[in-house]
Design a protein around this motif. Structure first.
Motif, PDB file in Angstrom:
ATOM      1  N   THR B  19     -62.327   1.287 -19.224  1.00  0.00           N
ATOM      2  CA  THR B  19     -62.671  -0.131 -19.158  1.00  0.00           C
ATOM      3  C   THR B  19     -63.894  -0.352 -18.276  1.00  0.00           C
ATOM      4  OG1 THR B  19     -60.297  -0.638 -19.259  1.00  0.00           O
ATOM      5  CG2 THR B  19     -61.780  -2.441 -18.665  1.00  0.00           C
ATOM      6  N   LEU B  20     -64.864  -1.106 -18.786  1.00  0.00           N
ATOM      7  CA  LEU B  20     -65.922  -1.622 -17.923  1.00  0.00           C
ATOM      8  C   LEU B  20     -65.353  -2.857 -17.241  1.00  0.00           C
ATOM      9  CD1 LEU B  20     -68.934  -1.576 -16.986  1.00  0.00           C
ATOM     10  CD2 LEU B  20     -69.316  -3.310 -18.748  1.00  0.00           C
ATOM     11  N   VAL B  21     -65.351  -2.844 -15.920  1.00  0.00           N
ATOM     12  CA  VAL B  21     -64.767  -3.935 -15.145  1.00  0.00           C
ATOM     13  C   VAL B  21     -65.869  -4.639 -14.355  1.00  0.00           C
ATOM     14  CG1 VAL B  21     -63.106  -4.564 -13.346  1.00  0.00           C
ATOM     15  CG2 VAL B  21     -62.601  -2.664 -14.909  1.00  0.00           C
ATOM     16  N   VAL B  22     -65.989  -5.953 -14.545  1.00  0.00           N
ATOM     17  CA  VAL B  22     -66.882  -6.777 -13.729  1.00  0.00           C
ATOM     18  C   VAL B  22     -65.997  -7.750 -12.976  1.00  0.00           C
ATOM     19  CG1 VAL B  22     -68.858  -8.338 -13.695  1.00  0.00           C
ATOM     20  CG2 VAL B  22     -68.700  -6.567 -15.471  1.00  0.00           C
ATOM     21  N   ARG B  23     -66.073  -7.730 -11.644  1.00  0.00           N
ATOM     22  CA  ARG B  23     -65.174  -8.525 -10.822  1.00  0.00           C
ATOM     23  C   ARG B  23     -65.980  -9.295  -9.776  1.00  0.00           C
ATOM     24  NH1 ARG B  23     -59.789  -7.583  -8.764  1.00  0.00           N
ATOM     25  NH2 ARG B  23     -59.708  -5.642  -9.928  1.00  0.00           N
ATOM     26  N   LYS B  24     -65.610 -10.551  -9.554  1.00  0.00           N
ATOM     27  CA  LYS B  24     -66.245 -11.339  -8.482  1.00  0.00           C
ATOM     28  C   LYS B  24     -65.344 -12.527  -8.174  1.00  0.00           C
ATOM     29  CE  LYS B  24     -70.937 -12.831  -7.151  1.00  0.00           C
ATOM     30  NZ  LYS B  24     -70.980 -14.256  -6.878  1.00  0.00           N
ATOM     31  N   ASP B  25     -65.372 -12.957  -6.932  1.00  0.00           N
ATOM     32  CA  ASP B  25     -64.496 -14.057  -6.518  1.00  0.00           C
ATOM     33  C   ASP B  25     -64.777 -15.323  -7.330  1.00  0.00           C
ATOM     34  OD1 ASP B  25     -63.177 -12.520  -4.726  1.00  0.00           O
ATOM     35  OD2 ASP B  25     -64.281 -13.209  -2.968  1.00  0.00           O
ATOM     36  N   ASP B  26     -66.056 -15.588  -7.619  1.00  0.00           N
ATOM     37  CA  ASP B  26     -66.398 -16.805  -8.362  1.00  0.00           C
ATOM     38  C   ASP B  26     -66.983 -16.469  -9.729  1.00  0.00           C
ATOM     39  OD1 ASP B  26     -68.719 -15.694  -7.513  1.00  0.00           O
ATOM     40  OD2 ASP B  26     -69.614 -17.551  -6.745  1.00  0.00           O
ATOM     41  N   LEU B  27     -66.469 -15.414 -10.344  1.00  0.00           N
ATOM     42  CA  LEU B  27     -67.015 -14.942 -11.621  1.00  0.00           C
ATOM     43  C   LEU B  27     -66.893 -15.997 -12.724  1.00  0.00           C
ATOM     44  CD1 LEU B  27     -66.913 -11.525 -13.191  1.00  0.00           C
ATOM     45  CD2 LEU B  27     -65.759 -13.312 -14.484  1.00  0.00           C
ATOM     46  N   ASP B  28     -67.964 -16.114 -13.486  1.00  0.00           N
ATOM     47  CA  ASP B  28     -67.975 -16.990 -14.658  1.00  0.00           C
ATOM     48  C   ASP B  28     -67.976 -16.086 -15.886  1.00  0.00           C
ATOM     49  OD1 ASP B  28     -68.533 -18.591 -16.802  1.00  0.00           O
ATOM     50  OD2 ASP B  28     -70.227 -19.624 -15.874  1.00  0.00           O
ATOM     51  N   PRO B  29     -66.819 -15.880 -16.517  1.00  0.00           N
ATOM     52  CA  PRO B  29     -66.746 -14.925 -17.629  1.00  0.00           C
ATOM     53  C   PRO B  29     -67.723 -15.227 -18.764  1.00  0.00           C
ATOM     54  CG  PRO B  29     -64.540 -15.523 -16.904  1.00  0.00           C
ATOM     55  CD  PRO B  29     -65.488 -16.438 -16.200  1.00  0.00           C
ATOM     56  N   GLN B  30     -67.889 -16.505 -19.078  1.00  0.00           N
ATOM     57  CA  GLN B  30     -68.796 -16.854 -20.181  1.00  0.00           C
ATOM     58  C   GLN B  30     -70.234 -16.493 -19.848  1.00  0.00           C
ATOM     59  OE1 GLN B  30     -67.918 -21.016 -21.015  1.00  0.00           O
ATOM     60  NE2 GLN B  30     -66.488 -20.416 -22.628  1.00  0.00           N
ATOM     61  N   ALA B  31     -70.614 -16.651 -18.592  1.00  0.00           N
ATOM     62  CA  ALA B  31     -71.972 -16.295 -18.192  1.00  0.00           C
ATOM     63  C   ALA B  31     -72.188 -14.786 -18.290  1.00  0.00           C
ATOM     64  CB  ALA B  31     -72.242 -16.778 -16.763  1.00  0.00           C
ATOM     65  N   VAL B  32     -71.169 -14.016 -17.921  1.00  0.00           N
ATOM     66  CA  VAL B  32     -71.285 -12.553 -18.025  1.00  0.00           C
ATOM     67  C   VAL B  32     -71.398 -12.148 -19.494  1.00  0.00           C
ATOM     68  CG1 VAL B  32     -70.115 -10.355 -17.579  1.00  0.00           C
ATOM     69  CG2 VAL B  32     -70.069 -12.163 -15.846  1.00  0.00           C
ATOM     70  N   THR B  33     -70.596 -12.782 -20.345  1.00  0.00           N
ATOM     71  CA  THR B  33     -70.664 -12.490 -21.788  1.00  0.00           C
ATOM     72  C   THR B  33     -72.064 -12.757 -22.316  1.00  0.00           C
ATOM     73  OG1 THR B  33     -68.328 -13.044 -22.090  1.00  0.00           O
ATOM     74  CG2 THR B  33     -69.723 -13.094 -24.050  1.00  0.00           C
ATOM     75  N   ALA B  34     -72.637 -13.890 -21.917  1.00  0.00           N
ATOM     76  CA  ALA B  34     -73.962 -14.249 -22.407  1.00  0.00           C
ATOM     77  C   ALA B  34     -75.020 -13.270 -21.910  1.00  0.00           C
ATOM     78  CB  ALA B  34     -74.295 -15.672 -21.961  1.00  0.00           C
ATOM     79  N   ARG B  35     -74.922 -12.881 -20.668  1.00  0.00           N
ATOM     80  CA  ARG B  35     -75.937 -11.991 -20.101  1.00  0.00           C
ATOM     81  C   ARG B  35     -75.837 -10.580 -20.670  1.00  0.00           C
ATOM     82  NH1 ARG B  35     -76.083 -12.931 -13.702  1.00  0.00           N
ATOM     83  NH2 ARG B  35     -77.741 -11.366 -13.879  1.00  0.00           N
ATOM     84  N   LEU B  36     -74.614 -10.117 -20.917  1.00  0.00           N
ATOM     85  CA  LEU B  36     -74.446  -8.767 -21.473  1.00  0.00           C
ATOM     86  C   LEU B  36     -74.613  -8.765 -22.996  1.00  0.00           C
ATOM     87  CD1 LEU B  36     -71.463  -7.410 -19.338  1.00  0.00           C
ATOM     88  CD2 LEU B  36     -73.789  -6.486 -19.405  1.00  0.00           C
ATOM     89  N   GLY B  37     -74.490  -9.926 -23.618  1.00  0.00           N
ATOM     90  CA  GLY B  37     -74.588  -9.973 -25.074  1.00  0.00           C
ATOM     91  C   GLY B  37     -73.491  -9.179 -25.743  1.00  0.00           C
ATOM     92  N   LEU B  38     -72.331  -9.196 -25.116  1.00  0.00           N
ATOM     93  CA  LEU B  38     -71.209  -8.378 -25.573  1.00  0.00           C
ATOM     94  C   LEU B  38     -69.927  -9.169 -25.359  1.00  0.00           C
ATOM     95  CD1 LEU B  38     -70.310  -5.459 -26.475  1.00  0.00           C
ATOM     96  CD2 LEU B  38     -70.088  -4.942 -24.040  1.00  0.00           C
ATOM     97  N   ASP B  39     -69.091  -9.225 -26.397  1.00  0.00           N
ATOM     98  CA  ASP B  39     -67.822  -9.932 -26.242  1.00  0.00           C
ATOM     99  C   ASP B  39     -66.833  -9.075 -25.456  1.00  0.00           C
ATOM    100  OD1 ASP B  39     -68.582 -12.203 -27.625  1.00  0.00           O
ATOM    101  OD2 ASP B  39     -68.054 -11.318 -29.568  1.00  0.00           O
ATOM    102  N   PRO B  40     -66.181  -9.636 -24.456  1.00  0.00           N
ATOM    103  CA  PRO B  40     -65.196  -8.868 -23.684  1.00  0.00           C
ATOM    104  C   PRO B  40     -63.918  -8.676 -24.488  1.00  0.00           C
ATOM    105  CG  PRO B  40     -65.162 -11.151 -22.995  1.00  0.00           C
ATOM    106  CD  PRO B  40     -66.274 -11.039 -24.010  1.00  0.00           C
ATOM    107  N   THR B  41     -63.124  -7.705 -24.089  1.00  0.00           N
ATOM    108  CA  THR B  41     -61.794  -7.554 -24.681  1.00  0.00           C
ATOM    109  C   THR B  41     -60.775  -8.395 -23.925  1.00  0.00           C
ATOM    110  OG1 THR B  41     -61.447  -5.571 -23.347  1.00  0.00           O
ATOM    111  CG2 THR B  41     -62.230  -5.249 -25.601  1.00  0.00           C
ATOM    112  N   ALA B  42     -61.120  -8.786 -22.690  1.00  0.00           N
ATOM    113  CA  ALA B  42     -60.249  -9.667 -21.903  1.00  0.00           C
ATOM    114  C   ALA B  42     -61.059 -10.258 -20.755  1.00  0.00           C
ATOM    115  CB  ALA B  42     -59.049  -8.900 -21.352  1.00  0.00           C
TER     116      ALA B  42
END
Lengths: 153, 140
Positions: B19-42
């Motif tokens: 699993t590629l894991v991106v973690r942060k206290d104030d993480l915005d999942p949609q922003a990470v999806t947009a920046r990586l251009g990749l849909d997460p599995t969760a």
């Protein structure tokens, strides 16, 4: 198993890093002569044909310890680097050569491997393995054995 | 240094995933999806939740391969396949305070071995993030 880690109580303990060479007809004395350094551990192929670890296969190993992966491998890799030419010859002759990191997982379940360490071992052209050690492994082993067993019909 | 030397029978890790894991206290999942251009599995939004320990309130963005027919090294390769062209974004996320790791998980016992070949090790290293091994016993 005793010992602590420098990077947290939830990490693997008592880490060791090993250059491990095995082959069915390996003669430890011959290997010591070829590599020009004595092993920290060796076993001739016929010493223990019923051994649980690669039974009937000879072993020759250099081993170091450390509080974390960079520490354990940082002590081992300078001993391995001068041998890399001879290790390539041994691999061509059918010896299995690998770098193995082993640690106890009874009290800590995580192990962090920095990318630089992965690149450094890969630069030697050797596989890198990670082996878990557990003194409380009976239940786990039965569970894993059950997974490995073919399903009954 | 341990006193016993190679007394275990080797076996593979079981029920694995990478699993590629991106973690942060104030993480915005949609922003990470947009920046990586990749849909997460969760994903998991930051904040307390019923199934989390009290101190675990960080947000998560996950891209996981748990295909049972693959071994753990191949599962790692699949995740790297998906993200290696985005290594620059992973560096940016890490520089902004995200914890970014490639996590390999499996159930293990005494003598359970995960072997990574040099080609795969180099590909993981090229991501510029650590490999984190996480294991569990059979207690489930």
């Amino acid at each position: 198993m005793s010992g602590s880690t420098a990077h947290g109580a939830d990490h693997w303990e008592s880490l060791t890093a090993t250059l491990l060479i095995t082959k069915s007809d390996l003669n430890p004395d011959d290997l010591t002569q070829r590599l020009g350094t004595p092993p920290d551990f060796s076993r001739s192929a016929d010493a223990d044909a019923g051994a649980r670890f690669r039974g009937g296969v000879g072993c020759w190993a250099l081993r170091t310890a450390g509080d974390d992966v960079p520490g354990a491998l940082g002590a081992l890799l300078p001993r391995v680097a001068p041998l890399i030419g001879e290790l390539a010859a041994l691999r061509a002759e059918g010896h299995r050569v690998q770098i193995n990191v082993a640690g106890g997982i009874d009290r800590g379940r995580r192990l962090t491997v920095p990318g630089e360490i992965l690149a450094r071992v890969a630069g030697l052209g050797l596989p890198l393995s990670f082996t878990t050690e557990s003194a409380a492994g009976n239940g786990t082993e039965e569970f894993l054995d059950s997974l490995a067993r073919p399903a009954r019909t | 240094m341990t006193t016993a030397s190679y007394t275990y029978a080797e076996r593979k890790w079981a029920d694995t995933d990478a699993t590629l894991v991106v973690r942060k206290d104030d993480l915005d999942p949609q922003a990470v999806t947009a920046r990586l251009g990749l849909d997460p599995t969760a994903t998991r939004l930051p904040g307390p939740a019923r199934l989390r320990s009290a101190g675990d309130t960080s947000g998560l963005w996950l891209y996981q391969c748990s295909t049972a027919a693959l071994g753990l090294p191949e599962q790692i390769d699949r995740v790297v396949d998906a993200v290696e062209e985005r290594a620059g974004v992973l560096h940016e996320l890490a520089a902004e305070g995200h914890e970014v790791t490639l996590t390999a998980f499996g159930f293990v016992g005494n003598g359970s071995v995960l072997e990574i070949m040099p080609q795969t090790a180099l590909r993981i290293a090229s991501l510029g993030i650590p490999l984190e091994l996480r294991v569990s016993g059979s207690e489930r």
